[in-house]
Design a protein around this motif. Sequence first.
Motif, PDB file in Angstrom:
ATOM      1  N   GLY A 114     -10.281  -5.451  -0.954  1.00 37.34           N
ATOM      2  CA  GLY A 114      -9.173  -6.184  -0.452  1.00 37.34           C
ATOM      3  C   GLY A 114      -8.308  -6.656  -1.624  1.00 37.34           C
ATOM      4  O   GLY A 114      -7.152  -6.412  -1.622  1.00 37.34           O
ATOM      5  N   ILE A 115      -8.880  -7.167  -2.424  1.00 35.90           N
ATOM      6  CA  ILE A 115      -8.146  -7.627  -3.845  1.00 35.90           C
ATOM      7  C   ILE A 115      -7.560  -6.672  -4.495  1.00 35.90           C
ATOM      8  O   ILE A 115      -6.387  -6.671  -4.726  1.00 35.90           O
ATOM      9  CB  ILE A 115      -9.273  -8.170  -4.768  1.00 35.90           C
ATOM     10  N   LEU A 116      -8.187  -5.373  -4.636  1.00 33.43           N
ATOM     11  CA  LEU A 116      -7.741  -4.340  -5.337  1.00 33.43           C
ATOM     12  C   LEU A 116      -6.616  -3.513  -4.729  1.00 33.43           C
ATOM     13  O   LEU A 116      -5.604  -3.185  -5.183  1.00 33.43           O
ATOM     14  CB  LEU A 116      -8.709  -3.034  -5.477  1.00 33.43           C
ATOM     15  N   GLN A 117      -6.643  -3.631  -3.311  1.00 33.61           N
ATOM     16  CA  GLN A 117      -5.623  -2.946  -2.500  1.00 33.61           C
ATOM     17  C   GLN A 117      -4.496  -3.940  -2.306  1.00 33.61           C
ATOM     18  O   GLN A 117      -3.018  -3.466  -2.968  1.00 33.61           O
ATOM     19  CB  GLN A 117      -5.950  -2.890  -0.775  1.00 33.61           C
ATOM     20  N   ARG A 118      -4.477  -5.210  -2.356  1.00 39.07           N
ATOM     21  CA  ARG A 118      -3.549  -6.057  -2.507  1.00 39.07           C
ATOM     22  C   ARG A 118      -2.734  -6.110  -3.903  1.00 39.07           C
ATOM     23  O   ARG A 118      -1.763  -6.184  -3.951  1.00 39.07           O
ATOM     24  CB  ARG A 118      -3.726  -7.407  -2.003  1.00 39.07           C
TER      25      ARG A 118
ATOM     26  N   ARG B  85      -2.832  -3.580  -5.865  1.00 35.58           N
ATOM     27  CA  ARG B  85      -2.263  -2.185  -6.083  1.00 35.58           C
ATOM     28  C   ARG B  85      -2.985  -1.669  -7.360  1.00 35.58           C
ATOM     29  O   ARG B  85      -2.392  -1.231  -8.431  1.00 35.58           O
ATOM     30  CB  ARG B  85      -0.746  -1.949  -6.146  1.00 35.58           C
ATOM     31  N   THR B  86      -4.209  -1.915  -7.656  1.00 39.79           N
ATOM     32  CA  THR B  86      -4.841  -1.454  -8.860  1.00 39.79           C
ATOM     33  C   THR B  86      -6.348  -0.814  -8.361  1.00 39.79           C
ATOM     34  O   THR B  86      -7.069  -1.164  -7.154  1.00 39.79           O
ATOM     35  CB  THR B  86      -4.909  -2.742  -9.731  1.00 39.79           C
ATOM     36  N   ASP B  87      -6.782  -0.261  -9.392  1.00 39.07           N
ATOM     37  CA  ASP B  87      -8.181   0.393  -9.155  1.00 39.07           C
ATOM     38  C   ASP B  87      -9.246  -0.455  -9.703  1.00 39.07           C
ATOM     39  O   ASP B  87     -10.522  -0.247  -9.600  1.00 39.07           O
ATOM     40  CB  ASP B  87      -8.347   1.676  -9.936  1.00 39.07           C
ATOM     41  N   TYR B  88      -8.858  -1.301 -10.471  1.00 42.41           N
ATOM     42  CA  TYR B  88     -10.037  -2.119 -11.021  1.00 42.41           C
ATOM     43  C   TYR B  88      -9.491  -3.466 -11.555  1.00 42.41           C
ATOM     44  O   TYR B  88      -8.533  -3.748 -11.691  1.00 42.41           O
ATOM     45  CB  TYR B  88     -10.557  -1.578 -12.238  1.00 42.41           C
TER      46      TYR B  88
END
Length: 305
Positions: free
Chosen positions: A101-105, A107-110
């Motif tokens: 969820g954090i990565l999606q919000r 907008r990053t892969d890592y």
Amino acid sequence: MRTIKLGSSNLDVPVIAVGCMRIDSLDKQAAEKFVQGALEEGANFFDHADIYGAGKSEEIFAEAIHMNDDVREKVILQSKCGIREGMFDFSKEHILTSVDGILQRLRTDYLDVLLLHRPDTLVEPEEVAEAFDQLESLGKVRHFGVSNQTPMQIQLLQKFVKQPIVANQLQLSITNANMISNGFNVNMENDAAINRDGNVLDFCRLQDITIQPWSPFQYGFFEGVFLNNDKFPELNKKIDEIAEKYGVSNTTIAIAWILRHPAKMQPVVGTMNMARLKDCIKASEVELTREEWYGIYRAAGNVLP
């Protein structure tokens, strides 16, 4: 801005971290202006948590910084997980789901750094180890740490987790300095001698874990700021005197007091005011004398034995 190594890692980070808990209070234009201003000042370490703004803070940040591959390589992103409504949760399932969820919000892969937020007494450290291994092997998280944890809690994790714990985010300010005060008042019969954290300051120094002080301007538990507060006349007088000497603001001196400690801490400042953030950043250029550091400590009502 001056940099330090984060814990035992090879990651160079600014000595000031930008806390993004309140970025959801800004409109789109103000958020963009603030983030870009921070980057121009060399403040490229941004601290998040999945609960900040119920997730909105991470989304607003990603939009404000216009996240893309080029931008991503210029910033250091840290986030935290483990707090749920009415409970804490360090289960493998929750950690993995939270990170996705954090990565999606964002907008990053890592993530550069993932911290476990407040301690979960029901933690199964073997599950945490499995979660960390999976996140690392998939390239979703590069470094790991904790927040608000005692030495024993960290050691319990370290018994099973193979990745080094690089950071421990803890409350610390001039007026909330028990982790320092109990080190002075050894074997004394006063409140300052009460060891509330298991000597976490010395432990983190011994283990090469970077302490990230949160709420560096607060007194109590979010009761308010001590700067320009009538409740702390002697402290403000002393800070103002020293600020005048160095030609900086009282904000700068409050952060310089933390940076003067040889533990090489990385304060997390939560201001969304660009002028105040600049004052925080200036602290990396000010080195208080020993006399000034102790003078501020005592002016806050801290008593030396």
